[in-house]
Design an enzyme around this catalytic site. Sequence first.
Site, PDB file in Angstrom:
ATOM      1  CB  SER A  81      -8.084   7.103  -0.418  1.00 52.42           C
ATOM      2  OG  SER A  81      -8.999   7.799  -0.622  1.00 52.42           O
ATOM      3  CD  GLU A 106      -6.054   9.495  -8.012  1.00 50.53           C
ATOM      4  OE1 GLU A 106      -6.879   9.832  -6.998  1.00 50.53           O
ATOM      5  OE2 GLU A 106      -5.025   9.114  -7.814  1.00 50.53           O
ATOM      6  CG  HIS A 156      -9.043   6.831  -5.625  1.00 44.85           C
ATOM      7  ND1 HIS A 156      -8.433   7.882  -5.127  1.00 44.85           N
ATOM      8  CD2 HIS A 156      -9.692   6.410  -4.354  1.00 44.85           C
ATOM      9  CE1 HIS A 156      -8.364   8.255  -4.151  1.00 44.85           C
ATOM     10  NE2 HIS A 156      -9.044   7.231  -3.377  1.00 44.85           N
TER      11      HIS A 156
END
EC number: 3.4.11.5
Length: 303
Positions: A111, A248, A275
Amino acid sequence: MKQGTTIVTLDNGYHLWTNTQGTGDLHLLCLHGGPGGTHEYYENFAQKLAEQGLSIQVHMYDQLGSFYSDQPDYSDPETASRYLTYEYFLEEVEEVRKKLGLDQFYLIGQSWGGALVQLYALKYGHHLKGAIISSMTDNIDEYVANINKIRELVLPADAVSFMKQCEVENDYANDRYQDYVDLLNKGYVDRKQPKAISHLIGTMATSVYNAFQGDNEFVVTGKLKEWDVRDQIKDIKAPTLITFGEHETMPLAAAHRMAETIPHARLTTTPEGGHHHMIDNAPIYFKHLADFIKDVESGSFDK
């Protein structure tokens, strides 16, 4: 290299918690998400990669402001302006690399960490054997479009309107609003919600997270609104793995475009993964990661 925990003292005087697991001549440095998250989903990486037949030392750390590392007083405007920047966190990666004595290593980021991987590969790519971008797009506009699409798909129209109104009024503490956020998280962020990384108290460095992201994963009000390196990723030279969950928050269409734009890139997706797909479907995630590293090491890497 020393195994276990090492406290690294940065040139600015702050201290970072680092931890090394695994054995072998290969090295993987891990960048957590958030920003303001923790290292915890990397704790089993050395073990999981060993199960894939890969001997590798896995190095993880909590970024400044996070969990076990020093936490500056970001309420001080001077401190916030100095350390809550893209440039600071990028240069922190490079300093950690030096302090740990790494070179010709693999760099993975989840991320927010995946944004740092992109920036690092662009500026310091000569130190990399390979870059792994896990669940991160190269721009925020497509992300915002995707999370809005998810909200409209999952929630009834009145719920979406209510969330948008709360966001206009800055009413993020509203219980009903947070219930909707929890529902979305369970579907697209932490699908398995394992006890191993749950806590009695929160571990997110909210001052860091709020400054960059905002209140939650489904709204962007902070510095990440500026995130866009679409015109730069063509200059990433290191072999690159882009890995996304198939269910996600990040847009898969953007991942496909990134894989075509970065010269030496491969895209893999994790079925039933949100995610945090390294948790949601670990066997597939780690096979993809190990295969990438093995292919780079053998000289047989291609898209």
